[in-house]
Design a protein around this motif. Structure first.
Motif, short mmCIF file in Angstrom:
data_model
loop_
_atom_site.label_atom_id
_atom_site.label_comp_id
_atom_site.label_asym_id
_atom_site.label_seq_id
_atom_site.Cartn_x
_atom_site.Cartn_y
_atom_site.Cartn_z
N ARG A 16 17.11 -22.29 68.16
CA ARG A 16 16.27 -21.53 67.03
C ARG A 16 17.24 -20.88 66.06
NH1 ARG A 16 11.09 -20.79 68.60
NH2 ARG A 16 10.59 -21.50 70.55
N VAL A 17 16.87 -20.71 64.72
CA VAL A 17 17.40 -20.03 63.80
C VAL A 17 17.15 -18.72 63.91
CG1 VAL A 17 17.75 -20.08 61.21
CG2 VAL A 17 17.34 -22.10 62.41
N ASP A 18 18.34 -17.70 64.18
CA ASP A 18 18.25 -16.17 64.14
C ASP A 18 18.20 -15.87 62.66
OD1 ASP A 18 18.30 -13.67 64.49
OD2 ASP A 18 19.68 -13.78 66.13
N VAL A 19 17.03 -15.42 62.27
CA VAL A 19 16.94 -14.92 60.75
C VAL A 19 17.71 -13.72 60.62
CG1 VAL A 19 15.34 -14.25 58.75
CG2 VAL A 19 14.92 -16.17 60.50
N LEU A 20 17.78 -12.89 61.58
CA LEU A 20 18.39 -11.49 61.44
C LEU A 20 19.83 -11.68 61.22
CD1 LEU A 20 16.37 -9.30 64.03
CD2 LEU A 20 16.14 -9.45 61.64
N ARG A 21 20.53 -12.62 62.12
CA ARG A 21 21.92 -12.86 62.12
C ARG A 21 22.08 -13.58 60.90
NH1 ARG A 21 25.27 -15.55 66.93
NH2 ARG A 21 24.69 -13.37 67.68
N ILE A 22 21.50 -14.26 60.25
CA ILE A 22 21.83 -14.89 58.82
C ILE A 22 21.74 -13.62 57.85
CG2 ILE A 22 20.86 -16.38 56.96
CD1 ILE A 22 19.71 -18.21 59.08
N GLU A 23 20.65 -12.60 58.06
CA GLU A 23 20.71 -11.62 57.18
C GLU A 23 21.94 -10.84 57.16
OE1 GLU A 23 17.85 -7.76 56.14
OE2 GLU A 23 17.22 -9.13 57.62
N ARG A 26 24.55 -12.25 55.41
CA ARG A 26 24.51 -12.30 54.01
C ARG A 26 25.09 -10.80 53.77
NH1 ARG A 26 20.91 -9.57 50.88
NH2 ARG A 26 19.52 -9.16 52.56
#
Length: 340
Positions: A16-23, A26
């Motif tokens: 699963r893609v962890d959106v918070l980690r990507i943020e 960034r």
């Protein structure tokens, strides 16, 4: 049939893609960008690097502050840990070392502590800080380039070049090496750990009682060699003044402790409810006394087979807890006087 079963297995195993980690990453990129932008402002268009090679030399005629020496030590540590990670194929260890150096040491501590120097320091202090800042940025961008090639290349191209640097790109530039370990200073690093803990305690104590923008007076009581760090600590804490071992602590301070190594007193007189703080401190005292009892009970169970280092550690912990109780008692008395 088979396709349905395969599809089920794929669904269960998918990452699963962890959106918070990507943020988070960034925001980390923004940190790199803003750190380099700040450095360019402080270095100026006419800056020429003082060293001809990377971190393995100490320019003559420059007097570095303890914060300068510390961050150069941490850069040396980051180089060692990163190269070790590559050698042992522990790429997670390498990226962690680089991430921690950039975020928690260079950006969160050194850049904040150096602002006073760039805005108010002497020419000699600013010269040392510029050299230190440039060296750390150059080393940091070289270290992170294998993992984040595009942003590191873009930022590195904006920096001046070292005296002997001929590489047109980070892709073919030399990777950092520690050389003789010139900047390594483990005792300084240990003292800086204490300083960071003091700053954390002071900020936590301040935030507990006051608004975030408040700049109270802060008083430290400690026998540790931290006097040279006071200017940087004042900026990192965000206080109007910072005193070490003042002859008398004024009435009306909130108290925090860093074990038995330092007491942190934040002046909050007129800004808090004394009765509420007394109640909170009494609860904290009760909890600390329970910890004392547990530590004493553990010590009483020691036998001849108990290792010396365990005995020493447990005794030091009990001593530290007793010191914390004494500090809490002093704070309660202080607030009782304030409420009269």
């Amino acid at each position: 049939g088979i396709n349905a079963e395969y599809g089920k297995q794929w669904y269960q195993r998918r990452v699963r893609v962890d959106v918070l980690r990507i943020e988070g990453y960034r925001k980390f990129c923004n940190k790199l960008w803003n750190a380099t932008k700040f450095a360019k402002m402080q270095l100026g268009d006419q800056y020429t690097p003082l060293n001809k090679s990377l971190i393995g030399e100490r320019p003559e005629g420059i007097h570095f502050s303890v914060i300068d020496k510390w961050i150069l030590h941490r850069a040396s540590v980051a180089i060692t840990e990163t190269r070790t990670g590559f050698t042992e194929y522990q790429f997670n260890a390498a990226t962690t070392a680089i991430y921690n150096f950039w975020l928690y040491e260079l950006c969160d501590v050194y850049l904040e502590a150096s602002k006073r120097v760039f805005y108010k320091g002497t020419d000699a202090e600013q010269k040392a800080a510029r050299h230190t800042l440039y060296t750390c940025l150059d080393v940091g961008l070289r270290l992170i380039h294998p993992f984040m090639p595009y942003i590191s290349e873009e930022l590195w191209q904006r920096l001046p070049r070292l005296g002997e640097e001929t590489a047109p790109s980070l892709v073919v530039a030399a990777y950092p090496e520690c050389g003789s370990g010139l900047w390594r200073d483990d005792p300084l690093d240990a003292t800086m750990e204490l300083v960071k803990n003091i700053v954390h305690t002071a900020r936590s104590t301040k935030d507990t009682y006051l608004e975030s923008k408040a700049k109270p007076e802060v008083f430290l009581t400690s026998k540790e060699p931290i006097r040279d760090f006071l200017p940087a600590m004042e900026d990192l804490i965000g206080c109007s003044s910072l005193s070490l071992n003042a002859p008398q602590i004024p009435i009306g301070t909130a108290v925090g402790t860093v074990g038995n190594r330092c007491e942190v007193h934040v002046l909050v007189k007129g800004l808090v409810d004394p009765e509420k703080e007394i109640s909170r401190l009494q609860q904290k005292r009760a909890t600390t006394m329970e910890q004392c009892s547990a530590a004493k009970e553990k010590i009483d169970k020691h036998s001849e087979k108990t290792p010396d280092h365990v005995i020493k550690s447990d005794n030091e912990k009990l001593k530290s807890l007793h010191a914390e109780v004494e500090t809490i008692d002093a704070a309660i008395v202080n607030f009782q006087k304030l409420s009269l």
